[in-house]
Design a protein around this motif. Structure first.
Motif, PDB file in Angstrom:
ATOM      1  N   ALA A 157      14.357  -0.637   3.312  1.00  0.00           N
ATOM      2  CA  ALA A 157      13.528  -1.838   3.408  1.00  0.00           C
ATOM      3  C   ALA A 157      12.162  -1.606   2.766  1.00  0.00           C
ATOM      4  N   ALA A 158      11.579  -0.443   3.033  1.00  0.00           N
ATOM      5  CA  ALA A 158      10.285  -0.118   2.443  1.00  0.00           C
ATOM      6  C   ALA A 158      10.385  -0.001   0.930  1.00  0.00           C
ATOM      7  N   ALA A 159      11.442   0.635   0.444  1.00  0.00           N
ATOM      8  CA  ALA A 159      11.625   0.806  -0.998  1.00  0.00           C
ATOM      9  C   ALA A 159      11.738  -0.540  -1.693  1.00  0.00           C
ATOM     10  N   PHE A 160      12.562  -1.429  -1.161  1.00  0.00           N
ATOM     11  CA  PHE A 160      12.758  -2.721  -1.816  1.00  0.00           C
ATOM     12  C   PHE A 160      11.521  -3.604  -1.693  1.00  0.00           C
ATOM     13  N   SER A 161      10.740  -3.436  -0.632  1.00  0.00           N
ATOM     14  CA  SER A 161       9.473  -4.177  -0.527  1.00  0.00           C
ATOM     15  C   SER A 161       8.540  -3.792  -1.660  1.00  0.00           C
ATOM     16  N   GLN A 162       8.461  -2.494  -1.961  1.00  0.00           N
ATOM     17  CA  GLN A 162       7.606  -2.041  -3.049  1.00  0.00           C
ATOM     18  C   GLN A 162       8.173  -2.451  -4.405  1.00  0.00           C
ATOM     19  N   MET A 221      -3.909  -0.855  17.872  1.00  0.00           N
ATOM     20  CA  MET A 221      -4.032   0.223  16.903  1.00  0.00           C
ATOM     21  C   MET A 221      -3.049   0.036  15.750  1.00  0.00           C
ATOM     22  N   LEU A 222      -1.789  -0.256  16.082  1.00  0.00           N
ATOM     23  CA  LEU A 222      -0.772  -0.403  15.039  1.00  0.00           C
ATOM     24  C   LEU A 222      -0.907  -1.735  14.317  1.00  0.00           C
ATOM     25  N   GLY A 223      -1.337  -2.768  15.037  1.00  0.00           N
ATOM     26  CA  GLY A 223      -1.585  -4.042  14.373  1.00  0.00           C
ATOM     27  C   GLY A 223      -2.691  -3.931  13.343  1.00  0.00           C
ATOM     28  N   TYR A 224      -3.741  -3.172  13.676  1.00  0.00           N
ATOM     29  CA  TYR A 224      -4.829  -2.937  12.721  1.00  0.00           C
ATOM     30  C   TYR A 224      -4.307  -2.175  11.503  1.00  0.00           C
ATOM     31  N   TRP A 225      -3.472  -1.149  11.759  1.00  0.00           N
ATOM     32  CA  TRP A 225      -2.890  -0.382  10.651  1.00  0.00           C
ATOM     33  C   TRP A 225      -2.093  -1.298   9.725  1.00  0.00           C
ATOM     34  N   PHE A 226      -1.257  -2.163  10.304  1.00  0.00           N
ATOM     35  CA  PHE A 226      -0.453  -3.071   9.476  1.00  0.00           C
ATOM     36  C   PHE A 226      -1.347  -4.022   8.688  1.00  0.00           C
ATOM     37  N   LEU A 227      -2.374  -4.557   9.325  1.00  0.00           N
ATOM     38  CA  LEU A 227      -3.269  -5.494   8.639  1.00  0.00           C
ATOM     39  C   LEU A 227      -3.924  -4.838   7.434  1.00  0.00           C
ATOM     40  N   ILE A 228      -4.356  -3.583   7.589  1.00  0.00           N
ATOM     41  CA  ILE A 228      -4.974  -2.870   6.472  1.00  0.00           C
ATOM     42  C   ILE A 228      -3.974  -2.694   5.328  1.00  0.00           C
ATOM     43  N   GLN A 229      -2.722  -2.336   5.669  1.00  0.00           N
ATOM     44  CA  GLN A 229      -1.705  -2.154   4.626  1.00  0.00           C
ATOM     45  C   GLN A 229      -1.441  -3.467   3.896  1.00  0.00           C
ATOM     46  N   PHE A 230      -1.327  -4.547   4.665  1.00  0.00           N
ATOM     47  CA  PHE A 230      -1.003  -5.846   4.059  1.00  0.00           C
ATOM     48  C   PHE A 230      -2.137  -6.330   3.160  1.00  0.00           C
ATOM     49  N   ILE A 231      -3.372  -6.241   3.647  1.00  0.00           N
ATOM     50  CA  ILE A 231      -4.509  -6.679   2.841  1.00  0.00           C
ATOM     51  C   ILE A 231      -4.624  -5.833   1.576  1.00  0.00           C
ATOM     52  N   SER A 232      -4.405  -4.528   1.718  1.00  0.00           N
ATOM     53  CA  SER A 232      -4.491  -3.626   0.562  1.00  0.00           C
ATOM     54  C   SER A 232      -3.360  -3.873  -0.422  1.00  0.00           C
ATOM     55  N   ALA A 233      -2.214  -4.365   0.080  1.00  0.00           N
ATOM     56  CA  ALA A 233      -1.052  -4.567  -0.787  1.00  0.00           C
ATOM     57  C   ALA A 233      -1.193  -5.780  -1.682  1.00  0.00           C
ATOM     58  N   ILE A 234      -1.944  -6.781  -1.255  1.00  0.00           N
ATOM     59  CA  ILE A 234      -1.999  -8.040  -2.005  1.00  0.00           C
ATOM     60  C   ILE A 234      -2.460  -7.840  -3.447  1.00  0.00           C
ATOM     61  N   GLN A 277      -1.959   2.852  -6.896  1.00  0.00           N
ATOM     62  CA  GLN A 277      -1.114   4.035  -6.821  1.00  0.00           C
ATOM     63  C   GLN A 277      -0.499   4.258  -5.441  1.00  0.00           C
ATOM     64  N   ILE A 278      -1.050   3.647  -4.395  1.00  0.00           N
ATOM     65  CA  ILE A 278      -0.505   3.800  -3.050  1.00  0.00           C
ATOM     66  C   ILE A 278       0.483   2.673  -2.787  1.00  0.00           C
ATOM     67  N   ALA A 279       1.633   3.015  -2.202  1.00  0.00           N
ATOM     68  CA  ALA A 279       2.721   2.032  -2.011  1.00  0.00           C
ATOM     69  C   ALA A 279       2.472   1.201  -0.754  1.00  0.00           C
ATOM     70  N   PHE A 280       1.440   0.351  -0.788  1.00  0.00           N
ATOM     71  CA  PHE A 280       1.081  -0.439   0.386  1.00  0.00           C
ATOM     72  C   PHE A 280       2.189  -1.408   0.776  1.00  0.00           C
ATOM     73  N   TRP A 281       2.888  -1.972  -0.209  1.00  0.00           N
ATOM     74  CA  TRP A 281       3.968  -2.902   0.125  1.00  0.00           C
ATOM     75  C   TRP A 281       5.099  -2.180   0.850  1.00  0.00           C
ATOM     76  N   ALA A 282       5.336  -0.926   0.508  1.00  0.00           N
ATOM     77  CA  ALA A 282       6.352  -0.137   1.231  1.00  0.00           C
ATOM     78  C   ALA A 282       5.932   0.054   2.680  1.00  0.00           C
ATOM     79  N   HIS A 283       4.658   0.341   2.913  1.00  0.00           N
ATOM     80  CA  HIS A 283       4.164   0.519   4.279  1.00  0.00           C
ATOM     81  C   HIS A 283       4.339  -0.769   5.084  1.00  0.00           C
TER      82      HIS A 283
END
Length: 251
Positions: free
Chosen positions: A129-134, A188-201, A209-215
């Motif tokens: 799932a992470a691979a295909f998201s990226q 804590m985990l909701g904050y982590w997800f929010l950071i990944q999602f915002i960074s992925a956009i 270079q960081i696979a934020f969409w995979a996260h």
């Protein structure tokens, strides 16, 4: 925020979690040479996930400059296995240590709600799932993708749904100072997800270079997959072990 430990006891030993950590370490040491340049570059060339190669966007004869003196030819690579193999490779000591620490903190409790076979199925589904998201963010990307972060994101998503009120003791940097706090997992985990999602956009179409969409994709997959893959009898066993808890474990 960086987790130190959680207040969340387990009933069963985390056999699968330990096995996955051991496998990642063995690959890092014996396949990637513990970060030595030549085996590290060779492993990335052979076993990393490169979306543009997987879907044949790269023309024949394409090479990637891995270091100043080393190039990687995409000709002859076997793309499909890299959907899995990339998740057992890492790019540095910090990369593997931080990933394995997160897996240790959160994996034992998620495994405790599933048992060994279901947890391993869950983990590998989260890898995919992470691979295909990226991949969907940039199917023609030629940057090698490695790391267990996407699958561990799935573990964290499952943990957030299973144990939202479990306290996670966390390091919190405040400028030049670092403090600690016990934070409910959902925050804590909701904050982590929010950071990944915002960074992925901004990463749609490449350039990051960081696979934020995979996260982020792994996290969402974990939230969903824990529903059908958990064992309610195991959660009920937790309820009997902690009879004074007001919030019972039930999905």
């Amino acid at each position: 925020m960086f987790p130190i430990r959680d207040e969340n006891p387990t009933i069963r030993p985390p056999v699968a979690t330990i096995a996955l950590i051991a496998l990642n370490i063995l690959v890092w040491v014996f396949v990637q040479g513990a970060g030595s340049e030549l085996p590290l570059v060779k492993s990335l060339c052979l076993y990393s996930l490169i979306p543009g190669d997987l879907f044949h966007h790269a023309p024949p004869g394409t090479t990637l400059e891995m270091t100043q003196d080393m190039v990687c030819s995409l000709d002859g690579r076997s793309g499909i296995p890299t959907l899995i193999t990339h998740a057992f490779l890492h790019g540095s000591w910090f990369h593997i240590i931080s990933n394995m620490w997160f897996l240790w903190i959160f994996g034992d409790n998620v495994e405790d709600a599933m048992g060994i076979p279901r947890f391993l199925i869950f983990y590998f589904l989260c890898i995919l799932a992470a691979a295909f998201s990226q991949i969907m963010a940039d199917p023609a990307a030629l940057s090698p993708m490695v790391g267990a972060s996407g699958a561990i994101g799935g573990v964290m998503g499952a943990y957030a749904r299973l144990y939202p009120r479990a306290y996670v003791h966390t390091l919190i940097p405040l400028g030049f100072f670092i403090t600690t706090a016990a934070i409910p997992a959902i925050y804590m985990l909701g904050y982590w997800f929010l950071i990944q999602f915002i960074s992925a956009i901004p990463a749609v179409g490449g350039g990051v270079q960081i696979a934020f969409w995979a996260h982020a994709g792994g996290f969402v997959a974990g939230l969903i997959l824990i529903g059908p893959l958990h064992r309610q009898d195991y959660l009920e066993e937790r309820n009997r072990m902690e009879p004074d808890k007001t919030a019972k474990y039930r999905l």
